[in-house]
Every structure is written in structure tokens, then in C-alpha cells.
Design an enzyme around this catalytic site. Structure first.
Site, short mmCIF file in Angstrom:
data_model
loop_
_atom_site.label_atom_id
_atom_site.label_comp_id
_atom_site.label_asym_id
_atom_site.label_seq_id
_atom_site.Cartn_x
_atom_site.Cartn_y
_atom_site.Cartn_z
N ALA A 106 -66.00 -155.84 31.11
CA ALA A 106 -64.64 -155.50 31.53
C ALA A 106 -63.65 -155.92 30.46
O ALA A 106 -63.90 -156.84 29.68
CB ALA A 106 -64.29 -156.19 32.85
N GLN A 116 -68.21 -164.20 31.18
CA GLN A 116 -68.45 -165.29 32.14
C GLN A 116 -69.53 -164.91 33.15
O GLN A 116 -70.47 -165.67 33.38
CB GLN A 116 -67.15 -165.62 32.88
N TYR A 175 -54.04 -153.62 33.93
CA TYR A 175 -55.37 -154.16 34.23
C TYR A 175 -55.82 -153.77 35.64
O TYR A 175 -56.92 -153.23 35.83
CB TYR A 175 -55.37 -155.68 34.08
#
Length: 299
Positions: free
Chosen positions: A59, A11, A129
Site C-alpha cells: 500500500a 509492517q 489516501y
């Protein structure tokens, strides 16, 4: 100025490509062109390209999947950041690292956190995460401990864009498919349009005087931020307005316990962005205005 972008198909990477300033020579890489989990490859690539700045937009972002896929999450979000930092240090390159609000646990000493987190506040991730992203921050700072003027870490939250998978696009799809939805209403944060974050990254790339840890998200107008339920309601309103939804459906506020997930989320992860806004002399982007602009792209 030469800038190397990692994670160009994500994104943020996509928005960086779309908004690259004309004065910058940029090279965009995906894992197929540059495997950032390979230390030798990273050093060779950065040495050969010899950029002035690296923006790491790569990521592992599958929050729930990371709980069972720990090795991959730590390889991309932690070890790879250390490799990038080491290579940047050896080649005198500035590094812009994107991190997350999930480094915080949403709780103060006395219970629920009620004040937006400052960059220097204590972190305590609840998930693989969040911890992997925090470990990446730590490795970067350790590698560049004697070059503190050569990096910037930008923590962001609830990222969305017209590309890729994200909450906004998932909500639009489900609102067209379902006759009602239950949305978590007891987790609070702030959305961030990836296009706004890309602009911040480009500004930081050109401001070698701005170093350390910063926070950036769209503004919600309240220290409480908004809940996922509030966000979903805003998406529905804008979706109807822009013709992306056929009709409104009931949206029911539920609690986290009603929607268990493999990874724990912070109940509150609103971040104080004043340090960065003041440093860049910018007004924060309103979340509703940014959402409308992104959804206009979709329509």
C-alpha cells in the site's frame, strides 16, 4: 496451500512472514520482485506461481504525501488492486485485501459520529489516501462481482509494529528528544498491532467461507475509542516500564486545528469488529496488551 504475499517489507508484510503457519507455502514479494502497478506483470506472476490465495499487504501509506502525489497513491492503492483482482479471478485465486478506517469521514448526518462503523456503513473519504483505498475496494468488488465468494476486504486502523515507521516508534523517539510534546486529542480511533492483523489475515486465507468486507482493530473498551493523545500517554507509560524512555515528559492535549496537516483525518474512525470476531470465534486483542507486547520486542 500456496499463498502469495505482496508488500513483504512493510509492517504487515513483515509480520506475515514471521507468523506464517507451517502448513502454508508462502512466497513474499516486494515491488522489486513484483510491480503490482503493472497489469501484465501481475497476471504473469500469479499465473506462473499459481497460488491458492493472495494477501495484498502492499500500500501507499504516506497519508500527507499522497495529497501531492496522487498518481502514485491511486496507482498502488486503487489500480493495482484491480489488476490483482482481475488476475486472481482469471486463475481462480482467493484475494485478501487490506484497507483502512480512512474510508470514513467521522461524521454522521447530525454531526460527530458516535457509533463504531459497521462494514456496510456508507463511506466518504476525506483524503487522497482514504479515497485511493476505497477505490481499490471498489475495483476489487467490480472485478470479482460474479465471484463474491473469492475475496475478503479487511479494514484496519492506526497500524504499528516494531518494524518501519509508525506512530509508536515516532513517539518513543520524540519523547527521548524533546522536553514536551503536543498531541492531537480530538481525533478518535483504535490502534492495531500488525502482528494481530497478520494472524487475522492468515485465518482468512484459510477460511474460504468468509467473504466480503470486515473490520479489525485492537479493542479499546469504549465505543469512543481512544485519541492520539491517549495513545501517546499509553506509549509513554509502557516506554518507561520497559526502559525504552529515559524519563517522562509533559504531554499536552491539542486540537486538530493546532496541528494542521495536508490531509484531513476523520475525527472519529472507530470500527465495529464484531462481524469478524464472531466469524473467527476470537476475543478482540486489548490495545494496551498488544502495545506492551510490541514494545517488549523493541526493548
Amino acid at each position: 496451500m500456496k499463498v502469495l504475499i505482496t508488500g513483504c517489507k512493510g509492517q504487515l508484510g513483515n509480520e506475515l512472514r514471521l507468523s506464517c503457519p507451517p502448513s502454508i507455502e508462502a512466497i513474499y514479494t516486494h515491488s522489486t520482485e513484483l510491480d503490482i502497478t503493472n497489469e501484465i506483470t501481475v497476471l504473469s506472476f500469479i499465473t506462473d506461481f499459481n497460488p491458492d490465495v493472495v494477501i495484498n499487504a502492499a500500500a501507499y501509506t504516506a497519508v500527507d504525501k499522497a495529497e501531492a502525489d496522487k498518481d502514485a497513491a491511486y496507482a498502488v492503492n486503487a489500480a493495482a488492486v484491480g489488476y490483482l483482482a482481475k488476475a486472481c479471478k482469471q486463475n481462480n485465486v482467493r484475494l485478501i485485501q487490506v484497507s483502512t478506517d480512512f474510508v470514513f469521514n467521522g461524521n454522521s448526518v447530525d454531526g460527530m459520529q458516535l457509533t463504531p462503523y459497521l462494514p456496510e456503513d456508507t463511506v466518504n473519504p476525506l483524503s487522497v489516501y482514504g479515497d485511493s483505498k476505497y477505490q481499490g475496494e471498489q475495483l476489487l468488488q467490480q472485478e470479482m462481482s460474479d465471484k463474491a465468494d473469492s475475496f475478503a476486504i479487511v479494514r484496519t486502523s492506526w497500524l504499528y509494529s516494531s518494524q518501519g515507521n509508525n506512530f509508536v516508534k515516532t513517539m518513543l523517539r520524540l519523547m527521548n528528544e524533546k522536553d514536551h510534546l503536543g498531541i492531537v486529542a480530538d481525533q478518535y480511533g483504535a490502534p492495531t498491532w500488525a502482528a494481530n492483523l497478520a494472524s487475522i489475515c492468515w485465518q482468512l486465507a484459510q477460511r474460504a467461507d468468509l467473504n466480503g468486507i470486515f473490520h479489525y482493530s485492537n479493542a479499546t473498551g469504549s465505543d469512543q475509542g481512544i485519541s492520539w493523545y491517549d495513545f501517546a500517554c499509553g506509549i509513554q507509560v509502557e516506554g518507561i516500564k520497559q526502559g525504552l524512555l529515559n524519563a517522562t515528559i509533559p504531554l499536552n492535549a491539542i486540537i486538530t486545528a493546532d496541528y494542521p496537516t495536508p490531509a484531513m483525518r476523520p475525527a472519529y474512525s472507530v470500527m465495529n469488529c464484531s462481524k469478524l470476531n464472531q466469524a473467527l470465534n476470537i476475543e478482540p486483542n486489548d490495545w494496551k496488551e498488544s502495545l506492551a507486547a510490541m514494545m517488549k520486542q523493541l526493548s
